[in-house]
Design a protein around this motif. Structure first.
Motif, PDB file in Angstrom:
ATOM      1  N   TYR A  36      16.372 -10.211  -1.070  1.00  0.00           N
ATOM      2  CA  TYR A  36      16.731 -11.054  -1.843  1.00  0.00           C
ATOM      3  C   TYR A  36      16.976 -11.007  -3.953  1.00  0.00           C
ATOM      4  O   TYR A  36      18.169 -11.272  -4.794  1.00  0.00           O
ATOM      5  CB  TYR A  36      15.674 -12.439  -2.222  1.00  0.00           C
ATOM      6  CG  TYR A  36      16.664 -13.458  -3.120  1.00  0.00           C
ATOM      7  CD1 TYR A  36      17.759 -15.357  -2.609  1.00  0.00           C
ATOM      8  CD2 TYR A  36      16.127 -14.324  -4.497  1.00  0.00           C
ATOM      9  CE1 TYR A  36      17.923 -15.594  -3.183  1.00  0.00           C
ATOM     10  CE2 TYR A  36      16.227 -15.272  -4.813  1.00  0.00           C
ATOM     11  CZ  TYR A  36      17.247 -16.175  -4.773  1.00  0.00           C
ATOM     12  OH  TYR A  36      17.566 -16.427  -5.597  1.00  0.00           O
ATOM     13  N   GLY A  37      15.993 -10.363  -4.095  1.00  0.00           N
ATOM     14  CA  GLY A  37      15.699 -10.042  -5.520  1.00  0.00           C
ATOM     15  C   GLY A  37      16.388  -9.004  -5.706  1.00  0.00           C
ATOM     16  O   GLY A  37      17.363  -9.046  -7.213  1.00  0.00           O
ATOM     17  N   ARG A  38      17.336  -7.782  -5.044  1.00  0.00           N
ATOM     18  CA  ARG A  38      18.674  -7.029  -5.126  1.00  0.00           C
ATOM     19  C   ARG A  38      20.175  -7.687  -5.642  1.00  0.00           C
ATOM     20  O   ARG A  38      20.795  -7.579  -6.079  1.00  0.00           O
ATOM     21  CB  ARG A  38      18.447  -6.094  -4.245  1.00  0.00           C
ATOM     22  CG  ARG A  38      17.949  -4.652  -4.397  1.00  0.00           C
ATOM     23  CD  ARG A  38      17.959  -3.556  -3.341  1.00  0.00           C
ATOM     24  NE  ARG A  38      18.020  -4.074  -1.874  1.00  0.00           N
ATOM     25  CZ  ARG A  38      17.283  -4.275  -1.345  1.00  0.00           C
ATOM     26  NH1 ARG A  38      16.203  -3.707  -1.802  1.00  0.00           N
ATOM     27  NH2 ARG A  38      16.704  -4.382  -0.071  1.00  0.00           N
ATOM     28  N   GLY A  39      19.527  -9.418  -4.566  1.00  0.00           N
ATOM     29  CA  GLY A  39      21.155  -9.987  -4.800  1.00  0.00           C
ATOM     30  C   GLY A  39      21.000 -10.718  -5.566  1.00  0.00           C
ATOM     31  O   GLY A  39      22.465 -11.072  -6.444  1.00  0.00           O
ATOM     32  N   GLY A  40      20.347 -10.784  -6.153  1.00  0.00           N
ATOM     33  CA  GLY A  40      20.018 -11.748  -7.251  1.00  0.00           C
ATOM     34  C   GLY A  40      20.106 -11.033  -9.323  1.00  0.00           C
ATOM     35  O   GLY A  40      21.428 -11.605  -9.503  1.00  0.00           O
TER      36      GLY A  40
ATOM     37  N   HIS B 101      28.397 -19.315 -11.411  1.00  0.00           N
ATOM     38  CA  HIS B 101      28.610 -19.910  -9.959  1.00  0.00           C
ATOM     39  C   HIS B 101      27.181 -19.192  -9.193  1.00  0.00           C
ATOM     40  O   HIS B 101      27.032 -20.042  -7.962  1.00  0.00           O
ATOM     41  CB  HIS B 101      29.723 -20.066 -10.121  1.00  0.00           C
ATOM     42  CG  HIS B 101      30.542 -21.540  -9.963  1.00  0.00           C
ATOM     43  ND1 HIS B 101      30.042 -22.071  -8.716  1.00  0.00           N
ATOM     44  CD2 HIS B 101      31.332 -21.369 -10.674  1.00  0.00           C
ATOM     45  CE1 HIS B 101      30.849 -23.491  -9.025  1.00  0.00           C
ATOM     46  NE2 HIS B 101      31.407 -23.063 -10.659  1.00  0.00           N
ATOM     47  N   ALA B 102      27.710 -18.355  -9.467  1.00  0.00           N
ATOM     48  CA  ALA B 102      27.587 -16.667  -7.762  1.00  0.00           C
ATOM     49  C   ALA B 102      25.661 -17.294  -8.154  1.00  0.00           C
ATOM     50  O   ALA B 102      24.892 -17.417  -7.037  1.00  0.00           O
ATOM     51  CB  ALA B 102      27.608 -16.076  -8.737  1.00  0.00           C
ATOM     52  N   LEU B 103      25.002 -17.601  -9.585  1.00  0.00           N
ATOM     53  CA  LEU B 103      23.862 -17.661  -9.428  1.00  0.00           C
ATOM     54  C   LEU B 103      23.085 -19.274  -9.417  1.00  0.00           C
ATOM     55  O   LEU B 103      22.444 -18.967  -7.980  1.00  0.00           O
ATOM     56  CB  LEU B 103      23.548 -17.500 -11.169  1.00  0.00           C
ATOM     57  CG  LEU B 103      21.959 -16.834 -11.622  1.00  0.00           C
ATOM     58  CD1 LEU B 103      21.791 -15.753 -10.493  1.00  0.00           C
ATOM     59  CD2 LEU B 103      21.716 -16.118 -13.158  1.00  0.00           C
ATOM     60  N   GLN B 104      23.768 -19.896  -8.598  1.00  0.00           N
ATOM     61  CA  GLN B 104      23.673 -21.049  -8.867  1.00  0.00           C
ATOM     62  C   GLN B 104      23.507 -21.384  -6.660  1.00  0.00           C
ATOM     63  O   GLN B 104      22.576 -21.410  -6.874  1.00  0.00           O
ATOM     64  CB  GLN B 104      24.892 -22.502  -9.282  1.00  0.00           C
ATOM     65  CG  GLN B 104      24.121 -23.907  -8.458  1.00  0.00           C
ATOM     66  CD  GLN B 104      25.984 -24.772  -8.858  1.00  0.00           C
ATOM     67  OE1 GLN B 104      26.293 -24.512  -8.506  1.00  0.00           O
ATOM     68  NE2 GLN B 104      25.300 -25.945 -10.181  1.00  0.00           N
ATOM     69  N   ASN B 105      24.195 -20.625  -7.002  1.00  0.00           N
ATOM     70  CA  ASN B 105      24.460 -20.574  -5.129  1.00  0.00           C
ATOM     71  C   ASN B 105      23.420 -19.697  -4.256  1.00  0.00           C
ATOM     72  O   ASN B 105      23.045 -20.101  -3.172  1.00  0.00           O
ATOM     73  CB  ASN B 105      25.676 -19.855  -4.414  1.00  0.00           C
ATOM     74  CG  ASN B 105      26.929 -20.854  -4.906  1.00  0.00           C
ATOM     75  OD1 ASN B 105      27.933 -19.721  -5.052  1.00  0.00           O
ATOM     76  ND2 ASN B 105      27.415 -21.807  -5.056  1.00  0.00           N
ATOM     77  N   LEU B 106      23.032 -18.484  -5.526  1.00  0.00           N
ATOM     78  CA  LEU B 106      22.011 -17.786  -4.421  1.00  0.00           C
ATOM     79  C   LEU B 106      21.089 -19.146  -4.993  1.00  0.00           C
ATOM     80  O   LEU B 106      19.232 -18.179  -4.051  1.00  0.00           O
ATOM     81  CB  LEU B 106      22.158 -16.410  -5.305  1.00  0.00           C
ATOM     82  CG  LEU B 106      20.971 -15.869  -5.065  1.00  0.00           C
ATOM     83  CD1 LEU B 106      21.458 -15.258  -3.510  1.00  0.00           C
ATOM     84  CD2 LEU B 106      20.542 -14.717  -5.621  1.00  0.00           C
ATOM     85  N   THR B 107      20.524 -19.078  -6.174  1.00  0.00           N
ATOM     86  CA  THR B 107      19.518 -20.359  -5.793  1.00  0.00           C
ATOM     87  C   THR B 107      19.143 -21.025  -5.607  1.00  0.00           C
ATOM     88  O   THR B 107      17.987 -21.142  -4.903  1.00  0.00           O
ATOM     89  CB  THR B 107      18.904 -20.803  -7.938  1.00  0.00           C
ATOM     90  OG1 THR B 107      19.520 -19.868  -8.132  1.00  0.00           O
ATOM     91  CG2 THR B 107      17.906 -21.585  -7.791  1.00  0.00           C
ATOM     92  N   ARG B 108      19.995 -21.741  -4.256  1.00  0.00           N
ATOM     93  CA  ARG B 108      19.846 -22.775  -4.017  1.00  0.00           C
ATOM     94  C   ARG B 108      19.442 -22.432  -2.125  1.00  0.00           C
ATOM     95  O   ARG B 108      18.765 -23.260  -1.696  1.00  0.00           O
ATOM     96  CB  ARG B 108      21.164 -23.164  -3.145  1.00  0.00           C
ATOM     97  CG  ARG B 108      22.052 -24.419  -4.622  1.00  0.00           C
ATOM     98  CD  ARG B 108      23.287 -24.471  -4.499  1.00  0.00           C
ATOM     99  NE  ARG B 108      23.208 -25.987  -5.597  1.00  0.00           N
ATOM    100  CZ  ARG B 108      24.539 -26.076  -5.901  1.00  0.00           C
ATOM    101  NH1 ARG B 108      26.643 -25.563  -5.234  1.00  0.00           N
ATOM    102  NH2 ARG B 108      24.917 -27.547  -7.004  1.00  0.00           N
TER     103      ARG B 108
END
Ligand code: PHE
Ligand code: CO
Length: 296
Positions: free
Chosen positions: A156-160, A169-176
């Motif tokens: 998850y950290g690497r994906g972040g 947008h990507a950040l919002q998706n991953l935060t959800r």
């Protein structure tokens, strides 16, 4: 480190409560905890452990026992770190409060979990709006002893870090995804529905509400559905997503998210309480007692 670390809490302003970000890593000022601090830890620990037997996932309870946390006093990070490094290579670092996203992701990618050094006050036993030591340590740290979950958090950290480079947008998706798994996830165990999300296990009210109330939806895990779904930060969740196993979670999140982010960028968000035709609905919420807005 020679200065006393600060307690960075939300600021109350005329726009409501505003998060304040800290950045530095601090040493846990263990000798400075008061008798009241240790007592708050003990009360919360004992109350939650009693509630969580039969409600939290077996993985969580086993991991928490294996760490050697006890109710009698606030654990020392250095003691827990010895056990965690051996088990999964994770360690705890002390922080003063919420971290900026990229700093947080970088810690996770390197198997460092930031834990707020200070604990809530006695009058905040039932509710506090920001993460404190009890939420972080009791809620998040135990599952880092579980090899699968430990890997999930580092991925998850690497994906972040990656999502941060792609955009808002990507950040919002991953935060959800974080919200609906790490913070508020449920898991279907052979003998029943259980909690693994940290935001739930550190809350008495939500531990009962998420499993036993008619009000919220409980829907089978679906990666893209989660990434589109808004959430609540100031009330119990309107919807919980249920995984079948940590293996399922790992497999579903293994693919490169880049094309998924691109596809989702053209789709609308789903309000927190909605149920859709193609959802795998385990329980359709009655919606009782919900305010109509406030999703973020
Ligand atoms: N597969 C994700 C990506 O490509 C990384 C990730 C793994 C994110 C696990 C969350 C959890 O971005
Ligand atoms: Co949390």
């Amino acid at each position: 480190m020679n200065s006393q670390p600060r307690r960075v809490e939300n600021l109350q302003t005329d726009k409501g409560s505003v998060p304040v970000y800290a950045t530095g890593v601090v040493e846990q000022p263990w000798a400075d905890y008061s008798a009241t601090d240790h007592d708050v830890w003990r009360q919360l620990y004992e109350r939650q452990r009693e509630i969580l037997v039969g409600r939290a996932s077996d993985e969580f309870l086993v991991a928490q026992d294996a760490m050697g946390m006890t109710p009698d006093r606030i654990p020392k990070f250095t003691d827990l770190n010895r056990v965690m490094r051996d088990a999964t290579g994770w360690e705890i670092i002390g922080v003063e409060g919420l971290l900026p996203e990229l700093v947080f992701f970088d810690h996770l990618a390197n198997r460092r979990f930031p834990v707020t050094w200070w604990i809530r006050k006695p009058e905040q036993i039932d509710y506090i709006s920001e993460p404190d030591l009890f939420h972080d340590l009791f809620g998040h740290v135990p599952l880092l002893m579980n090899p699968l979950f430990a890997d999930y958090m580092a991925s998850y950290g690497r994906g972040g870090v990656k999502a941060h480079g792609i955009g808002e947008h990507a950040l919002q998706n991953l935060t959800r995804l974080y919200w609906y798994t790490v913070e508020f996830g449920l898991i279907q165990q052979k003998d029943g529905l259980r909690i693994y999300g940290s935001g739930i296990v550190s809350s008495k009210g939500e531990s009962i509400h998420c499993l036993e109330s008619d009000a919220p939806n409980r829907i089978g895990f679906d990666l893209e559905r989660i990434m589109r779904t808004r959430y609540r930060i100031d009330t119990y969740q309107k919807t919980y997503f249920v995984i079948d196993s940590f293996e399922q979670l790992m497999e579903a999140t293994d693919p490169d998210f880049t094309p998924i982010y691109a596809r989702l960028a053209t789709q609308d968000s789903v309000p927190a309480g909605d149920v859709r035709d193609d959802d795998r609905v385990l329980h359709r919420g009655s919606g009782e007692g919900w305010a109509s807005d406030g999703d973020v």
